[in-house]
Design an enzyme around this catalytic site. Structure first.
Site, PDB file in Angstrom:
ATOM      1  N   HIS B 181       0.812  -1.225   0.000  1.00  0.00           N
ATOM      2  CA  HIS B 181       0.000   0.000   0.000  1.00  0.00           C
ATOM      3  C   HIS B 181       0.843   1.272   0.000  1.00  0.00           C
ATOM      4  CE1 HIS B 181       0.297  -0.460   4.513  1.00  0.00           C
ATOM      5  NE2 HIS B 181       0.455   0.840   4.403  1.00  0.00           N
ATOM      6  N   ASP B 210       0.277  -7.791   1.221  1.00  0.00           N
ATOM      7  CA  ASP B 210       0.597  -6.375   1.408  1.00  0.00           C
ATOM      8  C   ASP B 210       2.119  -6.171   1.448  1.00  0.00           C
ATOM      9  OD1 ASP B 210       0.134  -3.683   1.618  1.00  0.00           O
ATOM     10  OD2 ASP B 210      -0.195  -3.713   3.791  1.00  0.00           O
ATOM     11  N   SER B 283       4.669   2.144   8.012  1.00  0.00           N
ATOM     12  CA  SER B 283       4.350   1.040   7.114  1.00  0.00           C
ATOM     13  C   SER B 283       5.609   0.571   6.403  1.00  0.00           C
ATOM     14  CB  SER B 283       3.326   1.492   6.068  1.00  0.00           C
ATOM     15  OG  SER B 283       2.033   1.213   6.510  1.00  0.00           O
TER      16      SER B 283
END
Lengths: 185, 372
Positions: B181, B210, B283
């Site tokens: 993402h 992911d 992230s």
């Protein structure tokens, strides 16, 4: 004013069992009653039965001497049919809320009570006659209802003479009376 | 017969068919003999009823006849609604009642189900990529303007990087792992750390795990022969101590915590829940155990709880790489990829965290900047 006198004439005709008058009443008012019944969970056959019963109520009313309808014929018939149908619905126990009041209606409960009594008499007589069996049933009908003469009846039913027919009729009448009084109880 | 004659007389009397003398005689008889009188009264009534019956019967027959005739002549509506309409009229209330009962039952059942089923938050997991603000962009522009732009394949105009995350090397030749993402939809990606900023290429994006694999393709990047840490193939234990190093800001940020659940967001078995402080921008941050082995990659946080952070299990990295190595079309685009070697063993075992582990790891971790 004209409709009133017309309706008066129609009622007089009805009292005399005049076919023309009955036909006119039928033609003028049947469709209204039919839509009432059809709109309230009924079938065309129900409409026919209810309307014809209402005509009989009307007939009994005029027969008993009261030609005076204190409302229009249409309103009277509508009110009678509506009450009759409500009663029929409750007997059939069809799921139904109150019958829609499409037209104005007048109270007719008294007339219907009388009618119910008369209807009961009618049924008793009919059952008695049915129970009587042939040839008695036809014999009684011919003499008392169709008002035929004993000579005619003797010829129709093949009795040798009218006295014979009279004797037969007497026996039949006695039996009918007996059955009738039994049913009456 | 006596009775026959008597009844005949009574009937003639009722109908008024008697001659005057006969009538007078009969009336006298009626007065003197009560049984005759009674017979007259009774018979009169009976005949009346018979008469009425006859009339009504005749009327009924007549009405039936008229009805038929008028219907035939079309003078009254033969009104035959279609069967469907009739059935609908007859059963519409029943149908209505049935439908309402069905509706209410359905509502009750769904209500019960939602009441009895375990409460699951409908909110989505918060992804921890960050938006790069204007200040940071300006800084980036300055940096990129200062950098010598040789062998340009990229437009001269500085690029506005809009979002960012963290990435870390899995091979000294310049292969990085970050979150899918972070680089999703991006066309241009840069990575940056205290050593400098480098251009990178997206090799693979796997939205299921992911994870995304990047490769630094910049002449100014010096490949490292060996990475200090390893990528764990095993599972982290509940309660195990962990630490992270990532870039929620333009400075590297260290954080410390522990494995708080064996599964991730809504029972995701690809991930762990860990408890430590994480911010947007974390992230893609590697999660290390006490030996300096990467056990996970931070990819999100619970929307409604503080410090509940989710990390993808590190063994998924191997899975992604194995998938890519099986893809012959991809291998043609990157000749180095076959020689990609992911270290499974950490060199940092037993070393002091502050003095040795952190400084060694720091150079292998980058800000990942994406233009989308």
């Amino acid at each position: 004013m004209r409709t009133e006198t017309n309706e008066q004439k129609l009622l007089e005709g009805l009292a005399k069992n005049d076919r023309k008058s009955i036909e006119t009443i039928y033609r003028q008012h049947y469709n209204m009653v039919q839509s009432l019944i059809l709109n309230n969970s009924g079938y065309p056959d129900d409409a026919r039965d209810i309307f014809q019963e209402a005509i009989i109520v009307l007939y009994e009313k005029v027969k008993s001497g009261s030609f005076e309808l204190n409302c229009q014929l249409k309103t009277y018939l509508y009110s009678v049919c509506r009450r009759l149908w409500l009663k029929r619905l409750s007997q059939l126990q069809r799921l139904s809320s109150d019958v829609e009041n499409l037209e104005e209606s007048v109270p007719v409960e008294e007339d219907l009570e009388l009618h119910e009594q008369r209807n009961l008499d009618f049924m008793v007589m009919e059952q008695s006659l049915d129970n009587l069996g042939e040839p008695c049933k036809s014999l009684i009908r011919a003499y008392y209802i169709e008002k035929k003469s004993m000579v005619e009846i003797a010829a129709d039913f093949g009795y040798t003479n009218s006295d014979n027919a009279k004797n037969q009729k007497y026996k039949c009448l006695m039996r009918l009376k007996k059955i009738f009084s039994q049913y009456k109880k | 017969m006596q009775d026959t004659a008597m009844l005949d007389a009574v009937e003639r009397y009722i109908r008024g068919e008697m001659l005057p003398e006969e009538k007078a005689f009969f009336e006298h008889l009626r007065e003197t003999r009560p049984e005759v009188d009674q017979l007259v009264v009774e018979h009169t009534l009976f005949l009346q009823q018979l008469n009425k019956y006859g009339e009504v019967h005749q009327l009924r027959t007549q009405l039936k006849d008229i009805h038929l005739q008028l219907t035939e002549n079309g003078q009254i509506e033969p009104a035959r609604p279609t069967i469907v309409v009739t059935l609908w009229k007859k059963y519409r209330r029943v149908i209505g009642v049935a439908a309402s009962i069905a509706g209410i039952t359905a509502l009750c059942i769904s209500g019960l189900i939602s009441y009895l089923s375990p409460k699951v938050s409908t909110a989505k997991m918060v992804e921890l990529s960050r938006r790069l603000d204007a200040q940071e962009n300006k800084l980036n522009k300055v940096v990129s303007n200062q950098l010598p732009q040789q062998g340009q394949t990229r437009p001269v105009a500085p690029i506005d990087f809009k979002s960012g995350g963290t990435g870390f090397l899995i091979d000294g030749k310049g292969y990085l792992i970050t979150n899918a993402h972070v680089v999703n939809h991006a066309t241009i990606v840069d990575v940056q750390n205290s050593q400098g900023e480098y251009k990178a290429r997206i090799l693979h994006v796997d939205p299921t795990t992911d994870l995304a694999l990047l490769k630094i393709e910049d002449s100014s990047f010096h490949a490292a022969s060996q990475l200090p840490y390893g990528i764990s193939k095993g599972k982290a234990k509940l309660g195990e101590d962990l630490f992270t190093m990532g870039y929620p800001r333009n400075d590297i940020v260290y954080s410390k915590g522990y494995v708080s659940a064996r599964t991730g967001f809504r029972g995701d078995t690809l991930a762990y829940q860990i408890t430590l402080v994480a911010y947007p921008g974390n992230s893609g941050t590697p999660v290390f155990d006490k030996d300096g082995e990467v056990v996970g990659i931070v990819n999100g946080a619970a929307p409604d709880a503080q410090m509940a952070v989710f990390a993808i299990r590190s063994k998924n990295i191997y899975k992604v790489i194995d998938d890519m190595k099986a893809d012959s079309a991809f291998l043609k685009t990157d000749s180095d990829f076959v020689r990609l070697h992911v270290p499974a063993v950490s060199q940092l075992k037993g070393q002091d965290r502050i003095e040795q582990q952190i400084p060694k790891i720091e150079d292998c971790i980058f800000i990942v900047k994406s233009n989308q």
